[in-house]
Design a protein around this motif. Structure first.
Motif, PDB file in Angstrom:
ATOM      1  N   VAL A  53      -3.496  -8.287   3.076  1.00 37.96           N
ATOM      2  CA  VAL A  53      -4.911  -8.384   3.426  1.00 37.96           C
ATOM      3  C   VAL A  53      -5.482  -7.057   3.909  1.00 37.96           C
ATOM      4  CG1 VAL A  53      -4.779 -10.835   4.010  1.00 37.96           C
ATOM      5  CG2 VAL A  53      -4.300  -9.140   5.787  1.00 37.96           C
ATOM      6  N   ASP A  54      -4.624  -6.117   4.258  1.00 38.47           N
ATOM      7  CA  ASP A  54      -5.092  -4.852   4.802  1.00 38.47           C
ATOM      8  C   ASP A  54      -5.210  -3.811   3.687  1.00 38.47           C
ATOM      9  OD1 ASP A  54      -4.905  -2.176   6.348  1.00 38.47           O
ATOM     10  OD2 ASP A  54      -5.126  -3.667   7.929  1.00 38.47           O
ATOM     11  N   ALA A  55      -6.298  -3.073   3.664  1.00 35.42           N
ATOM     12  CA  ALA A  55      -6.531  -2.080   2.605  1.00 35.42           C
ATOM     13  C   ALA A  55      -5.436  -1.021   2.587  1.00 35.42           C
ATOM     14  CB  ALA A  55      -7.898  -1.424   2.809  1.00 35.42           C
ATOM     15  N   ALA A  56      -4.955  -0.624   3.769  1.00 34.01           N
ATOM     16  CA  ALA A  56      -3.905   0.397   3.829  1.00 34.01           C
ATOM     17  C   ALA A  56      -2.609  -0.127   3.215  1.00 34.01           C
ATOM     18  CB  ALA A  56      -3.671   0.816   5.283  1.00 34.01           C
ATOM     19  N   ASP A  57      -2.315  -1.414   3.408  1.00 34.78           N
ATOM     20  CA  ASP A  57      -1.129  -2.008   2.787  1.00 34.78           C
ATOM     21  C   ASP A  57      -1.273  -2.066   1.272  1.00 34.78           C
ATOM     22  OD1 ASP A  57       0.391  -2.423   5.089  1.00 34.78           O
ATOM     23  OD2 ASP A  57      -0.488  -4.388   5.469  1.00 34.78           O
ATOM     24  N   LEU A  58      -2.449  -2.399   0.807  1.00 36.73           N
ATOM     25  CA  LEU A  58      -2.680  -2.449  -0.640  1.00 36.73           C
ATOM     26  C   LEU A  58      -2.507  -1.066  -1.265  1.00 36.73           C
ATOM     27  CD1 LEU A  58      -5.755  -4.855  -0.654  1.00 36.73           C
ATOM     28  CD2 LEU A  58      -3.453  -5.372  -1.493  1.00 36.73           C
ATOM     29  N   ASP A  59      -2.929  -0.043  -0.539  1.00 37.18           N
ATOM     30  CA  ASP A  59      -2.746   1.323  -1.026  1.00 37.18           C
ATOM     31  C   ASP A  59      -1.262   1.686  -1.071  1.00 37.18           C
ATOM     32  OD1 ASP A  59      -3.782   4.024  -1.734  1.00 37.18           O
ATOM     33  OD2 ASP A  59      -2.816   4.570   0.153  1.00 37.18           O
ATOM     34  N   GLU A  60      -0.525   1.292  -0.035  1.00 39.22           N
ATOM     35  CA  GLU A  60       0.909   1.571   0.009  1.00 39.22           C
ATOM     36  C   GLU A  60       1.651   0.860  -1.124  1.00 39.22           C
ATOM     37  OE1 GLU A  60       3.187   3.467   2.507  1.00 39.22           O
ATOM     38  OE2 GLU A  60       1.283   4.385   1.938  1.00 39.22           O
ATOM     39  N   LYS A  61       1.189  -0.315  -1.473  1.00 35.93           N
ATOM     40  CA  LYS A  61       1.812  -1.074  -2.561  1.00 35.93           C
ATOM     41  C   LYS A  61       1.794  -0.277  -3.865  1.00 35.93           C
ATOM     42  CE  LYS A  61       1.406  -5.513  -4.990  1.00 35.93           C
ATOM     43  NZ  LYS A  61       0.632  -6.767  -5.086  1.00 35.93           N
ATOM     44  N   GLU A  62       0.691   0.434  -4.097  1.00 37.10           N
ATOM     45  CA  GLU A  62       0.566   1.231  -5.317  1.00 37.10           C
ATOM     46  C   GLU A  62       1.483   2.451  -5.299  1.00 37.10           C
ATOM     47  OE1 GLU A  62      -1.197   0.291  -7.980  1.00 37.10           O
ATOM     48  OE2 GLU A  62      -1.493  -1.539  -6.808  1.00 37.10           O
ATOM     49  N   ARG A  63       1.920   2.867  -4.108  1.00 39.59           N
ATOM     50  CA  ARG A  63       2.758   4.064  -3.978  1.00 39.59           C
ATOM     51  C   ARG A  63       4.245   3.725  -3.876  1.00 39.59           C
ATOM     52  NH1 ARG A  63       0.407   7.833   0.636  1.00 39.59           N
ATOM     53  NH2 ARG A  63       1.769   9.310  -0.463  1.00 39.59           N
ATOM     54  N   THR A  64       4.584   2.447  -3.967  1.00 42.43           N
ATOM     55  CA  THR A  64       5.961   1.994  -3.751  1.00 42.43           C
ATOM     56  C   THR A  64       6.624   1.610  -5.059  1.00 42.43           C
ATOM     57  OG1 THR A  64       5.341   1.155  -1.556  1.00 42.43           O
ATOM     58  CG2 THR A  64       7.393   0.325  -2.494  1.00 42.43           C
TER      59      THR A  64
END
Length: 436
Positions: A53-64
Motif C-alpha cells: 500500500v505504500d508508494a515507497a514499497d511499490l518502488d522497491e518492488k520494481e528494484r528487487t
C-alpha cells in the motif's frame, strides 16, 4: 556507481519476502546504506503475499529481483555451472545435510534453500557483489550461508526475534553464526539470546545495530494537542502481538463506562478471530480494523491518538514503538524482550505484565485520565530517547563499517589465493617444509 572517484562497493540484501508491509525498517536501512555510498542489489525469494500500500514499497518492488520468478531452466543452468566447481558444491551440500539433522521442517526444504543459493550465487558473481546481508536468522540466513560456501563471498545477518529465540537449535542458529563474518542484533536483549546458543568464542562477532527511523517520523514537529480517548495499535495480527488481550482490556474499560476508541491497524493470520471477538464483546462501535496502512496514514493515526498500545507476548524490539515515540506519543506496552531498553515506565509510557487484560486496562485508564500536559511531557521524553537510541545514520554507519571490514578481508584472501595458484603453476615444485 561512482563515489568520490571510486566504484562503490556492491553488496546484496537478501530477504525471503521484500518489500513487505511490515518490514519498512529494511527499506529504510537499504536507502541509508545507499546514501552512505554502498551499491545495494535487492534480492528476495518471493513477493510479499499481502497487497503493498505504500508508494515507497511499490518502488522497491520494481528494484528487487525474485528468485522464484526464475524458470526451471535457469535453476538447471545454475546447477550445471555450480557443478563445474565440485569441491565447493560438495561443501554446500554437506552443510545442507547438516542443517537437516535437527530441523523441525521437512528435509527437502533445505535442499530447496540450497537450490535457491545456487541461483543466487550466479547473480552475485555476475554482479561482482562483495558481501551478502540477510534479515532474520531463519531460512534467509541459511540461503546466504549456502551462497557463501558456494562463492566465498562473506555474509552477515540481522536477528530480530522472537522466531529465532523460539527454536534456535532447529534453525541451526549456532552454525549460521559460526560461518558468518558478523551478526547484528537489534537490541541488547537480542544479543543476549544469541549468546545463549553460541560458544563464547563467537560472541565477539555479535554486534548491536538498532533499527533506525526515517525522516518521515523524525522530522515532523510535535503537536501541542492530544486526543482525549483515541488509541492506536499497529502490528501484524498474530498471536505473539497479544491483540486478543487488548480487546479484553477494552471490554473491561467499556463496562466501567470509560470513553475509549481503538484503531487496530494491520493484518495477519488472526484477523478473522479478532473480528469475531470484537463482535462477541460488542465492541463494534469502539474498535476499528482498517487493515494495513501506508506510512503516511500510520503517522496521521499516531498524531491523532493519545497513545500507542502494543500488548505483545514476544518481540524483538517493535518498530511501531519507535515510530510512536518519535512522533511524541507515549506508549502502553509490555515488559518483554528489548522493549524496556527503550520504554521507561512512567517516563515515556506504561509497562505492564504481558497477558494481563486487567493490568493493561489499568494502564490505559491512567493514560486516559492523565492531563494533556502530562501526556505531552511523556511524549517529549520518549522522542528524546528514540532519537538518541535509533538514529538511522549512526546505526547504518556501524553496519557499513562492519561490511567494509568483512568484504576487503575476503577480497584480499581471494587475491592472495589467486596469486599463489599462478605462482605455483609457473614455478618448479618447491621443497616441502611440512606446511599444508
Amino acid at each position: 556507481m561512482l563515489r568520490g572517484g571510486r566504484m562503490a562497493m556492491k553488496i546484496c540484501y537478501f530477504v525471503t519476502e521484500y518489500p513487505a508491509v511490515s518490514h519498512t525498517f529494511i527499506r529504510r536501512e537499504i536507502v541509508e546504506l545507499e546514501r552512505g555510498g554502498l551499491d545495494v542489489l535487492r534480492v528476495s525469494l518471493r513477493r510479499d503475499r499481502h497487497r503493498l500500500v505504500d508508494a515507497a514499497d511499490l518502488d522497491e518492488k520494481e528494484r528487487t529481483r525474485y528468485l522464484l520468478d526464475e524458470s526451471a531452466i535457469e535453476f538447471a543452468r545454475a546447477f550445471l555451472m555450480a557443478a563445474l566447481k565440485p569441491a565447493t558444491l560438495l561443501r554446500a551440500v554437506r552443510a545442507a545435510f547438516a542443517m537437516m539433522r535437527r530441523s523441525h521442517r521437512a528435509r527437502v526444504l533445505h535442499l530447496a534453500y540450497l537450490a535457491e543459493a545456487i541461483v543466487l550465487s550466479r547473480w552475485l558473481e555476475r554482479g561482482q557483489v562483495r558481501h551478502i546481508h540477510a534479515h532474520f536468522g531463519t531460512n534467509g540466513a541459511e540461503v546466504a550461508m549456502f551462497a557463501h560456501l558456494l562463492t566465498g563471498i562473506p555474509y552477515s545477518f540481522t536477528v530480530h526475534g522472537p522466531d529465532e529465540f523460539d527454536r534456535p537449535e532447529y534453525l541451526g542458529l549456532a552454525e549460521k553464526v559460526r560461518r558468518a563474518a558478523f551478526v547484528c542484533a537489534v537490541s541488547s536483549f537480542t544479543r543476549s539470546q544469541l549468546c545463549r546458543w553460541v560458544p563464547a568464542s563467537e560472541w565477539g562477532k555479535i554486534h548491536v545495530v538498532r533499527c533506525g527511523l526515517g525522516a518521515d517520523f523524525t522530522l515532523p514537529r510535535l503537536t501541542t494537542k492530544v486526543a482525549k480517548n483515541s488509541l492506536v495499535c499497529v502490528g501484524r495480527l498474530s498471536a505473539q502481538k497479544g491483540q486478543m488481550v487488548l480487546l479484553e482490556a477494552i471490554a473491561l474499560l467499556a463496562k466501567q463506562g470509560a470513553a475509549v476508541r481503538l484503531t487496530l491497524a494491520g493484518d495477519g493470520p488472526l484477523r478473522s478471530e479478532l473480528s469475531q471477538r470484537v463482535r462477541e464483546l460488542n465492541l463494534e462501535r469502539l474498535v476499528e480494523m482498517p487493515g494495513w496502512l501506508t506510512n503516511a496514514q500510520i503517522r496521521e493515526r499516531l498524531l491523532d491518538a493519545r497513545a500507542l498500545v502494543l500488548p505483545s507476548f514476544a518481540e524483538g524490539l517493535p518498530v511501531a514503538l519507535m515510530e510512536a515515540l518519535a512522533l511524541g506519543r507515549p506508549v502502553i506496552t509490555t515488559y518483554v524482550a528489548g522493549t524496556p531498553e527503550l520504554v521507561r515506565d512512567g517516563l515515556c509510557g506504561w509497562l505492564v505484565p504481558a497477558g494481563s487484560a486487567e493490568k493493561l486496562a489499568d494502564a490505559i485508564k491512567e493514560c486516559l485520565d492523565a492531563s494533556d500536559a502530562a501526556i505531552l511531557r511523556m511524549g517529549q521524553a520518549g522522542r528524546a530517547r528514540v532519537l538518541d537510541m535509533h538514529d538511522i545514520e549512526r546505526e547504518c554507519a556501524k553496519l557499513a563499517t562492519l561490511i567494509g571490514v568483512a568484504a576487503p578481508a575476503a577480497a584480499s584472501a581471494a587475491t592472495v589465493s589467486d596469486r599463489e595458484r599462478t605462482q605455483a603453476s609457473s614455478q618448479p615444485p618447491a621443497v616441502s617444509h611440512g606446511f599444508k
